[in-house]
Scaffold this motif. Structure first.
Motif, mmCIF file in Angstrom:
data_model
loop_
_atom_site.group_PDB
_atom_site.id
_atom_site.type_symbol
_atom_site.label_atom_id
_atom_site.label_comp_id
_atom_site.label_asym_id
_atom_site.label_seq_id
_atom_site.Cartn_x
_atom_site.Cartn_y
_atom_site.Cartn_z
ATOM 1 N N ILE A 467 0.837 -1.206 0.000
ATOM 2 C CA ILE A 467 0.000 0.000 0.000
ATOM 3 C C ILE A 467 0.868 1.252 0.000
ATOM 4 O O ILE A 467 0.682 2.161 -0.817
ATOM 5 C CB ILE A 467 -0.956 -0.009 1.209
ATOM 6 N N ARG A 468 1.834 1.313 0.910
ATOM 7 C CA ARG A 468 2.606 2.556 1.035
ATOM 8 C C ARG A 468 3.514 2.785 -0.169
ATOM 9 O O ARG A 468 3.841 3.936 -0.486
ATOM 10 C CB ARG A 468 3.406 2.562 2.334
ATOM 11 N N TRP A 469 3.910 1.719 -0.871
ATOM 12 C CA TRP A 469 4.715 1.879 -2.072
ATOM 13 C C TRP A 469 3.885 2.283 -3.291
ATOM 14 O O TRP A 469 4.440 2.553 -4.349
ATOM 15 C CB TRP A 469 5.444 0.579 -2.400
ATOM 16 N N GLY A 470 2.558 2.283 -3.140
ATOM 17 C CA GLY A 470 1.703 2.674 -4.256
ATOM 18 C C GLY A 470 1.527 1.601 -5.305
ATOM 19 O O GLY A 470 1.101 1.894 -6.435
ATOM 20 N N TRP A 471 1.795 0.352 -4.969
ATOM 21 C CA TRP A 471 1.688 -0.714 -5.964
ATOM 22 C C TRP A 471 0.260 -0.896 -6.473
ATOM 23 O O TRP A 471 0.064 -1.316 -7.616
ATOM 24 C CB TRP A 471 2.217 -2.026 -5.381
ATOM 25 N N PHE A 472 -0.722 -0.601 -5.641
ATOM 26 C CA PHE A 472 -2.111 -0.791 -6.067
ATOM 27 C C PHE A 472 -2.556 0.285 -7.063
ATOM 28 O O PHE A 472 -3.632 0.174 -7.648
ATOM 29 C CB PHE A 472 -3.038 -0.833 -4.855
#
Length: 518
Positions: A467-472
């Protein structure tokens, strides 16, 4: 420590005595807010009760780790319980019981912490002890909101006791306000907590397992990373690496971090203190609800994760996790030692052909979780809800990896190599600077994602990282996840977070559904 800080205190949790216009009843056996909050002993008992909230089903006893792990690509559901399967494939409804249990247990932590922070300052007691009590309350409230923010995204932010009924229905706070409070709580905790309790003066002297300045510093740095405040985070990690909050180090044996015989070790910054009834007593399982002095202090994670025939087998490692452990051999040509600490698999080349005390009972290609089970530590079959394995909330390996990430994001990519290598050295993996020299920032991001995937598998970390890496928000990353875990095929935007429980929405007119998964 297990014998001290989890003492239950029912009276401290009560708002007051019952009354109406004609009759007032006071139970002389239960303290009220009018008769409690008088002494040093009251303050210590009250902060102990916050720790108790860590070891019920909605926190670390079972359900919080399960619902975190289930959403990563390191674990997949294999359970007859629909809620666990629906969480794992991102289709859980707002009416899920386990999702509500997480909400209830964490707000119990918040409520108890708020009582301590609201009442202890007025108690006439030793100032150093008072500071330690307040510091622990700040830390535990910060941890509760850290979990709530990562689990639900947006929740009510409650930091004071309600003055009257008008404050019984708090509204949903902004994500920014919640994270600012988390950072504030960990900052206040850090300022008030000791490095350890070995030489303090007071009833907490010698206790192991209470929150420390190191735990607060580590969680503060982690929260800052989650908000991409890289430079501030690096300062916190540098303090820990320099030994300013104690001599933290990596354990030589990776599995010591999940062994009940090596708890509270040099790698551990904070862990939840579980214990078997044989160790500390208790006759009723600590699922939650109203405090009960007969509660045990057991973890149910071991039986939940244990292999078919040895426990409930509610989760399986993904084949992607198993395969990634084989991407690099060790410097002496063997398999990554973290593989068999994390996954139970048939590995005759590694002299691992047993499960619990038995010869391998499955096909040679079957794999099961080993981390946080009693395989190798206990009887042949998991005892019913009787694990005493502490849950490691934060360990020094995470500090090293988060520091490397912060350095990379600050453009100091070459400096990141050394901190990653400390973790790789423990796994006897080759020098990263030799096998992958001169990585740029983007390449190092992917390398850190891989390193974290292996180091922290089945530790409730992966979904937060994704989530925090923005993968979604990245179609290529989503496709990558779907190629590794078919449960991501039913993911839809926003459902990486859990829904706000329907019962809370029904009862609180000021509460909003989760904006991420509307």
């Amino acid at each position: 420590m297990k014998k001290y800080i989890y003492t239950l205190l029912a009276g401290a949790m009560l708002a007051g005595a019952s009354c109406d216009s004609q009759l007032e009843l006071t139970n002389p056996n239960i303290p009220t807010t009018g008769t409690f909050w008088q002494t040093e002993a009251d303050a210590v008992a009250a902060v102990n009760s916050i720790y108790n909230s860590l070891m019920i089903d909605g926190t670390y006893m079972r359900m919080f780790p399960s619902l975190m792990d289930g959403r990563g690509d390191d674990i997949q559901g294999d359970s007859p319980w629909p809620d666990l399967m629906l969480v794992a494939n991102f289709t859980i409804p707002t009416t899920s019981g386990p999702v509500a249990w997480v909400w209830e247990a964490h707000y119990q932590m918040v409520w108890r912490a708020n009582q301590v922070l609201g009442n202890v300052p007025d108690i006439d007691m030793n100032q150093d002890l008072k500071n330690r009590v307040l510091g622990q309350a700040y830390f535990l409230r910060g941890l509760a909101y850290f979990n709530l923010a990562n689990f639900y995204k947006e929740v009510p932010l409650i930091t004071t006791l309600p003055a009257d009924r008008s404050e019984f229905y708090p509204s949903t706070a902004s994500e920014e306000d919640i994270w600012n409070q988390i950072i504030s709580d960990f900052t206040n905790a850090k300022a008030n907590l000791p490095v350890n309790y070995q030489n303090v003066t007071g009833p907490d002297r010698g206790h192991v397992g209470r929150a420390t300045s190191g735990a607060a510093t580590g969680m503060l740095g982690k929260a800052l990373v989650y908000r991409q405040r890289w430079a501030e985070a690096a300062v916190q990690f540098e303090e820990l690496i320099a030994g300013q909050h104690g001599p933290y180090r990596l354990m030589e044996n990776y599995r010591d971090n999940f062994d009940p015989r090596t708890e509270n070790n040099a790698e551990s910054l904070f862990e939840v203190q579980f214990a078997t009834p044989e160790e500390v007593g208790g006759s009723e399982l600590n699922w939650g609800g109203n405090p009960n002095a007969n509660w045990t202090q057991v973890s149910a994670q071991a039986i939940t994760y244990a292999a078919r025939g040895y426990g409930f087998n509610d989760f399986l490692p993904t084949r992607a996790l198993y395969n990634d452990f084989h991407l690099e051999a060790t410097v002496d040509g063997r398999k990554d030692p973290r593989l068999l600490a994390t996954i139970a698999s048939f590995e005759p080349t590694e002299n691992s052909t047993r499960l619990y005390n038995d010869e391998w009972p499955y096909g040679p290609d079957e794999i099961y979780p080993r981390k946080y089970t009693n395989d190798g530590f206990g009887p042949s079959v998991e005892p019913q809800f009787r694990s005493g394995i502490n849950y490691r909330v934060l360990r020094y390996a995470d500090i090293l990896m988060l520091h490397a990430e912060a350095l990379n994001e600050l453009g100091r990519t070459q400096e990141a190599y050394g901190f990653i290598q400390q973790v790789r050295d423990r796994a006897r993996l080759p020098n990263l600077a030799t096998v992958k020299p001169g990585m740029n920032q983007a390449q190092m991001r992917d390398q850190i994602a891989h390193e974290r995937f292996l180091e922290f598998a089945i530790e409730g970390q992966r979904i937060n990282d994704l989530i925090r890496w923005g993968w979604f928000n990245d179609p290529q990353k989503v496709a990558f996840l779907r190629s590794r875990d078919a449960e991501f095929n039913t993911w839809t935007q926003g459902n990486q977070y859990m829904p706000i429980p329907q019962g809370e929405l029904d009862n609180n007119p000021n509460l909003s559904p989760n904006s991420a998964n509307n």
